[in-house]
Design an enzyme around this catalytic site. Structure first.
Site, mmCIF file in Angstrom:
data_model
loop_
_atom_site.group_PDB
_atom_site.id
_atom_site.type_symbol
_atom_site.label_atom_id
_atom_site.label_comp_id
_atom_site.label_asym_id
_atom_site.label_seq_id
_atom_site.Cartn_x
_atom_site.Cartn_y
_atom_site.Cartn_z
ATOM 1 C CE LYS A 126 12.975 34.542 94.791
ATOM 2 N NZ LYS A 126 13.124 33.132 94.390
ATOM 3 C CG ASP A 166 9.451 33.068 95.036
ATOM 4 O OD1 ASP A 166 10.292 32.206 94.755
ATOM 5 O OD2 ASP A 166 9.091 33.269 96.209
ATOM 6 C CG ASN A 240 3.912 26.565 90.163
ATOM 7 O OD1 ASN A 240 5.093 26.338 90.388
ATOM 8 N ND2 ASN A 240 3.367 26.382 88.977
HETATM 9 N N1 GLU Z 1 11.233 31.644 92.144
HETATM 10 C C1 GLU Z 1 11.802 30.462 91.583
HETATM 11 C C2 GLU Z 1 13.008 30.049 92.401
HETATM 12 O O1 GLU Z 1 13.006 30.216 93.598
HETATM 13 C C3 GLU Z 1 12.038 30.571 90.086
HETATM 14 C C4 GLU Z 1 12.924 31.690 89.645
HETATM 15 C C5 GLU Z 1 13.006 31.835 88.121
HETATM 16 O O2 GLU Z 1 12.404 31.067 87.403
HETATM 17 O O3 GLU Z 1 13.712 32.757 87.708
HETATM 18 O O4 GLU Z 1 13.963 29.501 91.921
#
Ligand code: GLU
Length: 453
Positions: A126, A166, A240
């Site tokens: 992340k 995100d 989203n």
């Molecule tokens: N941010 C999203 C999550 O919390 C998607 C992450 C992604 O698609 O790599 O899973």
């Protein structure tokens, strides 16, 4: 908790004392998995859990950029590469003023388990920045994204680390970052997911987190012989995840009566129908306006501004059958959980990451309602990112139906893994334990097989 788990948490707390969200995420996993460690001394001997809580790598960097007025700004950029045992690091980038190392470590840690549950070969990571896109012009956002990617590009790649969106990072930001990566590296690859359809993106990726969450909830209901038909639902957030959660609930015959942003929430007892949802999407995605404008437009709705002096969020006290927290971490505290249970909520499916405080989680689990933790119920987003990576590798694109069918299949499989793991380890119906244990097992086995790395 067993003696081992208590000692383990003491050590993690001592080492990461300024990171409450990270400690919260770790404590929940340890609580669920201590029974697994009792049955599998080989995991304990290889210090699998001790290794899982240390990121494989943390990158932290300066992001300088210039405002439209010529003023120079400096933000902090991060990428936490948490675990690559089952695939390249994968996880979103968050641009929000609240971002710090502890928040990103919690998100990266959750991502490891979530990605493991998806059935696809993705490790966990992340990243993001304390940059606030709110109120910035497109040109300012572009300059920030270009500066951010100028540093990040040397650490990522389609087989190394594949970021996505995100909070605060959507199609616009992914576009600017992809453009800069391509320019600097002179290569067109699937290094980011959530790309536009014309340049390597996947159909259904924008919808995937919300759709997936509702598919997961539909599985929980079906397991009890029930469905969405006639159910009243609470949704928080209006980004989203919230938008496509509302859309899929409508598809499956439910009604949604709330939505929110950081300034407040709307309650529309008449329901957010498709026309109102289209307005909400336009308001948030194009106009980048505030949720209060929804109540100005639709007299059936009331607007309640956020009141920080309250010990609870009145959104969660609206009577309903189901709740889909889709805003941010720790948005449901113990009082909110009590209000939800008192006002009829019997299903909670988390679209956000860790939106329920530990006290709220305990309240949901103890009362035995259908409660799906985010790492299971919101995994559809990253799962579809995994499908975007597959399509990029094959250099072809699947149809909407193909991706949606795969997404639905993945959510069904995650649901089944949670149910099976919860049964196997003696807590039937407990999706928290199920998700943590099923997610843990795959990563733990891979780490054991790969030796001490
Ligand atoms: N941010 C999203 C999550 O919390 C998607 C992450 C992604 O698609 O790599 O899973």
């Amino acid at each position: 908790m067993s003696g081992y788990a208590t000692e383990f948490m003491d050590a993690v707390r001592a080492k990461n004392s300024g990171e409450p969200e990270f400690l919260q995420a770790v404590a929940e996993v340890v609580e669920s998995c201590s029974v697994v460690l009792d049955r599998h001394p080989e995991f304990r001997d290889a210090k699998i859990l001790e290794r899982m809580v240390e990121p494989e790598r943390v990158i932290m960097f300066r992001v300088p950029w210039q405002g439209d007025d010529g003023e120079v700004h400096v933000n902090r950029g991060f990428r936490v590469e948490m675990n690559s045992a089952i695939g390249p690091y994968k996880g979103g980038l968050r641009f929000h003023p609240s971002v710090n190392l502890g928040i990103l470590k919690f998100l990266a840690f959750e991502q490891v388990f979530k990605n493991s549950l998806t059935t696809l070969p993705m490790g966990g990571g992340k990243g993001g920045s304390d940059f606030d896109p709110k109120g910035k012009s497109d040109a300012e956002v572009m300059r920030f994204c270009q500066s951010f990617m100028t540093e990040l590009q040397r650490h990522i790649g389609p087989d190394t680390d594949v970021p996505a969106g995100d909070i605060g990072v959507g199609g616009r930001e992914i576009g600017f970052m992809f453009g800069q990566y391509k320019r600097l590296r002179n290569e067109f690859t699937g290094v980011l997911t959530g790309k536009g359809l014309d340049w390597g993106g996947s159909l259904i990726r924008p919808e995937a987190t919300g759709y997936g969450c509702v598919y997961f909830a539909a599985e929980m209901l079906a397991a009890r012989g029930d469905s969405f038909e006639g159910k009243t639902c609470l949704v928080s957030g209006s980004g989203n995840v919230a938008q496509y959660t509302i859309e899929k609930i409508l598809d499956l015959g439910g009604a949604v009566v709330t939505a929110s942003d950081s300034s407040g929430f709307i309650h529309d007892p008449a329901g957010i129908d498709r026309a109102k949802l289209a307005y909400l999407m336009e308001l948030k995605n194009v106009k980048r306006g505030r949720i209060s404008e929804y109540a100005d437009k639709y007299p059936s709705a009331t607007y309640t501004p956020t009141d920080p002096s309250l010990d609870h969020n009145p959104l969660w006290a609206v009577p309903a059958d189901c709740a889909f927290p889709s805003a941010t971490q720790n948005e449901i505290n113990a009082v909110d959980a009590k209000n939800m249970l008192a006002n009829g909520v019997s299903l909670v499916a988390e679209g956000a990451n860790m939106p329920s405080s530990p006290e709220a989680v305990h309240a949901f689990v103890e009362t035995g309602i259908m409660y799906a933790p985010g790492k299971a119920s919101n995994a559809g987003g990253v799962a579809t990112s995994g499908l975007e990576m597959s399509q990029n590798s094959m250099r072809l694109s699947w149809s909407r139906e193909e991706v949606d069918t795969r997404l639905r299949g993945i959510m069904q499989s995650i649901h089944q893994s949670c149910v099976d793991a919860a049964d196997e380890y003696g807590t039937p119906g407990n999706y928290v334990n199920g998700a943590n244990i099923a997610g843990f097992m795959k990563v733990a086995r891979a780490m054991l097989a790969q030796g001490l790395v």
